[in-house]
Write an enzyme that holds these catalytic residues in place. Sequence first.
Site: not given
Length: 371
Positions: A212-214, A247, A289
């Site tokens: 998950l990084h969006r 992030r 994502d």
Amino acid sequence: MKIISVVGARPNFMKVAPIHRAIKKYNSDHSNLTTQISHLICHTGQHYDEKMSKVFFEDLELPKPDYYLGVGSGSHAEQTAKVMVEFEKVLLYEKPDLVLVVGDVNSTIACSLTAKKLHIKIIHVEAGLRSFDMEMPEEINRILTDRISDYLFVTEKSGIENLKNEGIPDENVFFVGHVMIDSAKYYLPKTEKSIIHNDLGIDKGEFVLVTLHRPSNVDNKSSLKKLIHFLNTIGEKRKVVFPIHPRTKNNLSKFGINELLNENVILSEPIGYIDFQALIKNAELIITDSGGIQEESTFYGVQCITLRNSTERPITCEIGTNQLLGTDLEKAEKTALDVLGGNLKEGSIPDKWDGNAAERIVTIIMEKCSL
Ligand code: UD1
């Protein structure tokens, strides 16, 4: 003929590696001809951590880049502008015939725009994908890069339609398959030898892999907290492996919610190319994502749940193993538990995802991109 290929961020490296190999093969197959391809690689430095960049060069057997621009992190404007200023110097010195960009990251649009203003032709590999969500920075990068590219290489049929609808001339568009899948196939023997599951203390086929990084998922405290609760619930059924993007890691500390993750969720640093392919291939379920992981899971026939409202890679849902579930975590939880209970989505491999995309690209470049 001189071509400069651009890499900047993690999802670029495995796309340029097969192109570099195909160019080397072209040169050795045509050693008697005067037309050889001189191929230079320029790394913008958008991703710079060892685990986000260097390890990929090693795993993918990429040569040290000819140019490293060292632009690093910053706002979108800062990052894009810094790449442009530095890349322009490279172009003015090297005077290449073609600039080759891949994907949709900030380095892709920055280098395309710089080349176009110097009247250098642009090859865009992985052109035509559209999420139709202009809040994604990548969608802006994709549309603008395609608009100014001269040769557009497409991975799936939706890309041909999208480019036609945007008025890109048919003769500039080539459906060649997917260079990222070239890498997945080429490195399969090494992937099969990976021992990452031992290192992480998990059994093949019995874990859930999460990425998950969006910004839309992880830049907001309340949505990140909800995602952690969701992962903890999945962790009650299976071990969850969560290699964490910088992030996301930064945001977990910034929001002070690190400690919410329970012990069934195994957090790790970003993982190199080969070991990560092994995790995708051997997962029982992937929750992501990411863009590329939707495609890699389809290639390996592994169940995938995508926590986004749109995908620019619709083929992975139409014929692959991917399910697009938006950000409704109740629905995602139900589907995940269904999959873990044996309710699997059948999938097949899209047309031309056969490991030969890079060779097709090089053949077309030599045939069509005559100077
Ligand atoms: C970028 C791409 C995204 C791709 C992702 C894969 C854009 C607009 N986005 O997003 O499409 O899916 O790469 O990873 O180009 N950072 C580090 N070390 C690094 C790189 C980044 O600590 O080596 C941190 C920095 O705090 C940085 C943040 O991560 O500000 C975001 O990096 P950035 O390159 O801006 O975007 P990504 O989220 O990685």
